[in-house]
Design a protein around this motif. Structure first.
Motif, PDB file in Angstrom:
ATOM      1  N   SER A 121      31.099  36.127  30.037  1.00 29.09           N
ATOM      2  CA  SER A 121      31.902  36.152  28.896  1.00 29.09           C
ATOM      3  C   SER A 121      32.541  34.623  28.819  1.00 29.09           C
ATOM      4  N   ASP A 122      32.203  33.906  27.672  1.00 36.57           N
ATOM      5  CA  ASP A 122      32.873  32.659  27.570  1.00 36.57           C
ATOM      6  C   ASP A 122      34.204  32.694  27.477  1.00 36.57           C
ATOM      7  N   LEU A 123      34.584  33.549  26.662  1.00 32.19           N
ATOM      8  CA  LEU A 123      36.323  33.985  26.398  1.00 32.19           C
ATOM      9  C   LEU A 123      37.059  34.136  27.683  1.00 32.19           C
ATOM     10  N   GLN A 124      36.561  35.041  28.500  1.00 35.11           N
ATOM     11  CA  GLN A 124      37.357  35.359  29.816  1.00 35.11           C
ATOM     12  C   GLN A 124      37.078  34.290  30.986  1.00 35.11           C
ATOM     13  N   PHE A 125      35.901  33.549  30.776  1.00 37.09           N
ATOM     14  CA  PHE A 125      35.579  32.431  31.769  1.00 37.09           C
ATOM     15  C   PHE A 125      36.568  31.331  31.386  1.00 37.09           C
ATOM     16  N   SER A 126      36.802  31.255  30.100  1.00 36.86           N
ATOM     17  CA  SER A 126      37.566  29.882  29.794  1.00 36.86           C
ATOM     18  C   SER A 126      39.300  30.114  30.200  1.00 36.86           C
ATOM     19  N   LYS A 127      39.242  31.451  30.360  1.00 35.10           N
ATOM     20  CA  LYS A 127      40.844  31.812  30.811  1.00 35.10           C
ATOM     21  C   LYS A 127      41.194  31.263  32.224  1.00 35.10           C
ATOM     22  N   PHE A 128      40.125  31.398  32.981  1.00 33.82           N
ATOM     23  CA  PHE A 128      40.387  30.743  34.337  1.00 33.82           C
ATOM     24  C   PHE A 128      39.927  29.478  34.649  1.00 33.82           C
ATOM     25  N   ALA A 129      38.828  29.036  34.370  1.00 36.32           N
ATOM     26  CA  ALA A 129      37.916  27.830  34.637  1.00 36.32           C
ATOM     27  C   ALA A 129      38.676  26.948  34.269  1.00 36.32           C
ATOM     28  N   PRO A 130      38.584  25.561  34.702  1.00 34.44           N
ATOM     29  CA  PRO A 130      39.143  24.129  34.038  1.00 34.44           C
ATOM     30  C   PRO A 130      38.427  23.986  32.772  1.00 34.44           C
ATOM     31  N   VAL A 131      39.106  23.123  31.823  1.00 37.36           N
ATOM     32  CA  VAL A 131      38.735  22.898  30.610  1.00 37.36           C
ATOM     33  C   VAL A 131      37.390  22.549  30.307  1.00 37.36           C
ATOM     34  N   GLU A 132      37.062  21.338  31.364  1.00 41.08           N
ATOM     35  CA  GLU A 132      35.734  20.927  31.215  1.00 41.08           C
ATOM     36  C   GLU A 132      34.758  21.676  31.693  1.00 41.08           C
ATOM     37  N   LYS A 133      35.118  22.691  32.215  1.00 43.80           N
ATOM     38  CA  LYS A 133      33.940  23.629  33.166  1.00 43.80           C
ATOM     39  C   LYS A 133      33.257  24.493  32.178  1.00 43.80           C
ATOM     40  N   ARG A 134      32.027  24.206  31.751  1.00 42.71           N
ATOM     41  CA  ARG A 134      31.102  25.060  30.964  1.00 42.71           C
ATOM     42  C   ARG A 134      30.735  26.618  31.693  1.00 42.71           C
ATOM     43  N   ARG A 135      30.668  27.355  31.110  1.00 41.48           N
ATOM     44  CA  ARG A 135      30.267  28.919  32.033  1.00 41.48           C
ATOM     45  C   ARG A 135      28.752  28.735  31.885  1.00 41.48           C
ATOM     46  N   LYS A 151      35.047  55.656  48.250  1.00 40.63           N
ATOM     47  CA  LYS A 151      35.456  56.918  47.499  1.00 40.63           C
ATOM     48  C   LYS A 151      34.366  57.154  46.478  1.00 40.63           C
ATOM     49  N   ILE A 152      33.718  56.104  46.069  1.00 40.84           N
ATOM     50  CA  ILE A 152      32.601  56.110  44.999  1.00 40.84           C
ATOM     51  C   ILE A 152      31.323  56.907  45.815  1.00 40.84           C
ATOM     52  N   GLY A 153      30.906  56.198  46.920  1.00 42.09           N
ATOM     53  CA  GLY A 153      30.155  56.933  47.643  1.00 42.09           C
ATOM     54  C   GLY A 153      28.522  56.362  47.145  1.00 42.09           C
ATOM     55  N   ALA A 154      28.044  56.738  46.032  1.00 38.37           N
ATOM     56  CA  ALA A 154      26.915  56.511  45.426  1.00 38.37           C
ATOM     57  C   ALA A 154      26.511  55.053  45.227  1.00 38.37           C
ATOM     58  N   PRO A 155      25.705  54.409  45.863  1.00 38.29           N
ATOM     59  CA  PRO A 155      25.394  52.886  45.641  1.00 38.29           C
ATOM     60  C   PRO A 155      25.469  52.453  44.148  1.00 38.29           C
ATOM     61  N   ARG A 156      24.545  53.207  43.440  1.00 39.27           N
ATOM     62  CA  ARG A 156      24.294  52.660  41.916  1.00 39.27           C
ATOM     63  C   ARG A 156      25.650  52.793  41.337  1.00 39.27           C
ATOM     64  N   LYS A 157      26.676  53.691  41.833  1.00 35.97           N
ATOM     65  CA  LYS A 157      27.718  53.382  40.751  1.00 35.97           C
ATOM     66  C   LYS A 157      28.765  52.446  41.545  1.00 35.97           C
ATOM     67  N   ILE A 158      28.680  51.902  42.691  1.00 34.84           N
ATOM     68  CA  ILE A 158      29.613  51.142  43.366  1.00 34.84           C
ATOM     69  C   ILE A 158      29.119  49.858  42.604  1.00 34.84           C
ATOM     70  N   ILE A 159      27.790  49.520  42.705  1.00 35.00           N
ATOM     71  CA  ILE A 159      27.138  48.274  41.844  1.00 35.00           C
ATOM     72  C   ILE A 159      27.608  48.048  40.523  1.00 35.00           C
ATOM     73  N   ALA A 160      27.373  49.155  39.568  1.00 36.44           N
ATOM     74  CA  ALA A 160      27.910  49.121  38.506  1.00 36.44           C
ATOM     75  C   ALA A 160      29.351  48.511  38.324  1.00 36.44           C
ATOM     76  N   GLN A 161      30.270  49.195  38.909  1.00 34.06           N
ATOM     77  CA  GLN A 161      31.792  48.979  39.169  1.00 34.06           C
ATOM     78  C   GLN A 161      31.919  47.500  39.548  1.00 34.06           C
ATOM     79  N   ASP A 162      31.391  47.103  40.695  1.00 32.55           N
ATOM     80  CA  ASP A 162      31.770  45.830  41.190  1.00 32.55           C
ATOM     81  C   ASP A 162      31.107  44.514  40.343  1.00 32.55           C
ATOM     82  N   ASN A 163      29.782  44.893  39.906  1.00 36.35           N
ATOM     83  CA  ASN A 163      29.200  43.818  39.116  1.00 36.35           C
ATOM     84  C   ASN A 163      29.859  43.532  38.035  1.00 36.35           C
ATOM     85  N   ALA A 164      30.352  44.674  37.436  1.00 31.40           N
ATOM     86  CA  ALA A 164      31.200  44.276  35.929  1.00 31.40           C
ATOM     87  C   ALA A 164      32.459  43.663  36.296  1.00 31.40           C
ATOM     88  N   MET A 165      32.814  43.923  37.465  1.00 30.89           N
ATOM     89  CA  MET A 165      34.294  42.810  37.894  1.00 30.89           C
ATOM     90  C   MET A 165      33.759  41.408  37.620  1.00 30.89           C
TER      91      MET A 165
END
Lengths: 217, 325
Positions: free
Chosen positions: B180-194, B159-173
């Motif tokens: 982000s240390d904060l977001q990473f810590s929500k998923f990663a095991p406690v001992e795992k550093r980003r 739907k996006i079509g334009a590769p640069r826009k696809i890249i911007a959206q998908d890489n942001a995900m």
């Protein structure tokens, strides 16, 4: 008359061999990048990219040094074919390369400190060093800092024409360099011009009384 | 023999299930062709939700008895939603009819329909890929489609079509957590550093340029399978530059797979579909220019060899002529 003249100053010889080494590295890595899926890819891609960048920066520095040194020492004048009679002398050189050399004739141009190159050499080096090389250097720099390229050009990514120009001109310089290696063997002996480029001394064979072949018609 | 037959039957069964499920996917996609009346109805319905669940709604809430602090955590941009892949879907399709009354039920959030309700075939296909991914191995319980795909803003690549826009959206995900240390810590095991994203990609020449020109998943998914949800960690991710930087570039089956059908070999270039976005060294090639360079090189070398042979031959001939008889 056998002559022995100091033709090439040290800075010029150092520049020449450094330039030669960089062209070898840039041509090898450049071919490895462009023809990445072929037998020409002798250097692995990631390494070729890094080496091409490093050698490219070195080439930019060396080229700027070459232009400055040429301007300061007046050596730039060697690259300018001097009228009148450029065509006539160039044809004489071409005729010599095509036939005369086979018959053991004397080279129509004998280098002297003020006219090192024959007219064909001067024209060719002028185009290569002051037209082709600046194109390769500038497009290479834009390639290295792609943010300096226009965002879009003729409906394509702005880097596209820059990249094509870099490749085509780079290939032309490399082909000239290969030819240059062969032309280097066309001296009095196959190795005499190589010796001159190492020692700076040219062992000539000027007819008595002449200081420059250009002055004789 | 029996095993082979069993495998065949299992494959047939899987195909039948997949084709039945794809009817559901058809429903999910058919929303693209809505008549204007239905579209207006959807917009009206959604406008009611956005009257609260949007920055404008928070600024001037339609009711005085609302928990504004809580509402502030549940805002969406109506314009972004409208242009997203779900833009023509009513909020209540996923959030349930309970969302249409206020106050909403206490655990309304838990009642959100699973993605498979509409995207059955996709989920069926993706599930096995996801099971093999690094995310499933390390945080299977925490990871859902929503962990990466925010249905309120997400657009499918086609739907996006334009590769640069696809890249911007998908890489942001990816970077939302991996940068982000904060977001990473929500998923990663406690001992795992980003890991520092720049440091672990140091080996990649022109790192930043790559991130503008390809998606993380273009390397962090298996090479041989086109696009996949099997996200690979750094030990398995693509490190062979030539996978993309070659005439048979993997980008054709990945980032550019939606555009490859439009490939027209513009100006004689192979992979010219890339050229609107990027010049990809090794992939963006014009066989005619390459041939011209090759022919020039061949002629030059042949010319030099011929000239050298004539020189050697004529020198030998002259020496022979001078030899005393």
């Amino acid at each position: 008359m056998k002559t022995r003249i100091y033709l090439l100053p040290l800075w010029l010889r150092l520049w020449h061999w450094a330039n030669a080494a960089l062209i070898i590295v840039l041509a090898t890595t450049g071919a490895s990048l462009h023809f990445s899926d072929s037998a020409f890819a002798v250097v692995p891609f990631a390494r070729a990219a890094r080496l091409h960048d490093i050698a490219g920066v070195a080439m930019v520095v060396l080229y700027i040094a070459f232009v400055i040194a040429n301007a300061v020492t007046g050596n730039w004048w060697q690259y300018v074919p001097k009228p009148p009679g450029i065509m006539e002398r160039s044809l004489r050189v071409m005729r010599y390369y095509a036939f005369g050399i086979m018959r053991g004739e004397r080279d129509p141009h004998e280098p002297t400190p003020d006219t090192n190159f024959n007219d064909m050499q001067a024209s060719a080096y002028l185009v290569v060093m002051y037209v082709a090389m600046p194109i390769v250097v500038i497009t290479g720099l834009i390639f290295m800092f792609p943010q300096t390229a226009p965002d879009r050009l003729f409906g394509f990514d702005g880097l596209f024409p820059v990249a094509v120009l870099h490749y085509v001109t780079g290939a032309a310089v490399v082909l000239f360099a290969i030819l240059h290696v062969y032309l280097g063997t066309l001296g009095h002996t196959a190795t005499s011009q190589y010796k001159t480029m190492i020692t700076g001394w040219h062992e000539g064979d000027l007819p008595s009384g002449r200081t420059s072949s250009r002055r004789v018609r | 023999m029996m095993q082979a037959r069993r495998r065949t039957l299992a494959t047939a069964f899987a195909l039948i299930v997949a084709s039945m499920l794809s009817a559901g996917a058809g429903r999910a996609q058919s929303t693209a062709a809505l008549d204007p009346e239905k579209l207006a109805e959807i917009r009206d319905q959604n406008a009611k939700c956005f009257s609260c669940h949007s920055p404008a709604g928070l600024k001037s809430p339609p009711r005085q008895d609302m928990d504004l602090a809580r509402l502030g955590t549940m805002l969406h941009d109506p314009a972004l939603y409208e242009t997203s892949s779900h833009g023509r879907v009513e909020c209540r399709t996923c959030h349930g009819v309970g969302a249409t009354t206020f106050p909403h039920g206490a655990d309304l959030k838990k009642q959100v329909s699973p993605c498979s309700e509409c995207h059955a075939a996709k989920v069926f296909r993706i599930e096995t890929q996801f099971e093999a991914s690094v995310h499933a191995k390390t945080q299977k319980d925490k990871f859902t489609c929503w962990s990466c795909h925010d249905g309120h803003v997400y657009n499918v690549a086609a739907k996006i079509g334009a590769p640069r826009k696809i890249i911007a959206q998908d890489n942001a995900m990816c970077l939302d957590c991996h940068n982000s240390d904060l977001q990473f810590s929500k998923f990663a095991p406690v001992e795992k550093r980003r890991p520092n994203i720049d440091a672990i990609h140091e080996w990649l020449p022109n790192t930043r340029l790559h991130w503008q020109a390809v998606r993380c998943v273009d390397c962090h998914t298996p090479a041989a399978r086109g696009f996949s949800h099997e996200i690979l960690d750094k030990s398995k991710a693509e490190k062979n530059c030539v996978a993309c930087h070659s005439q048979e570039s993997a980008l054709r089956t990945r980032l550019y797979r939606h555009l490859v059908a439009e490939e027209q070999e513009q100006l004689g270039f192979v992979n010219s579909v890339f050229l609107s976005t990027s010049y990809v060294i090794g992939a963006s090639r014009n066989p005619w220019i390459d041939r011209a360079v090759g022919v020039a090189a061949a002629l030059l070398i042949l010319g030099m060899l011929g000239h050298a042979a004539l020189r050697i031959g004529s020198a030998w001939w002259r020496r022979r002529g001078r030899r005393p008889t």
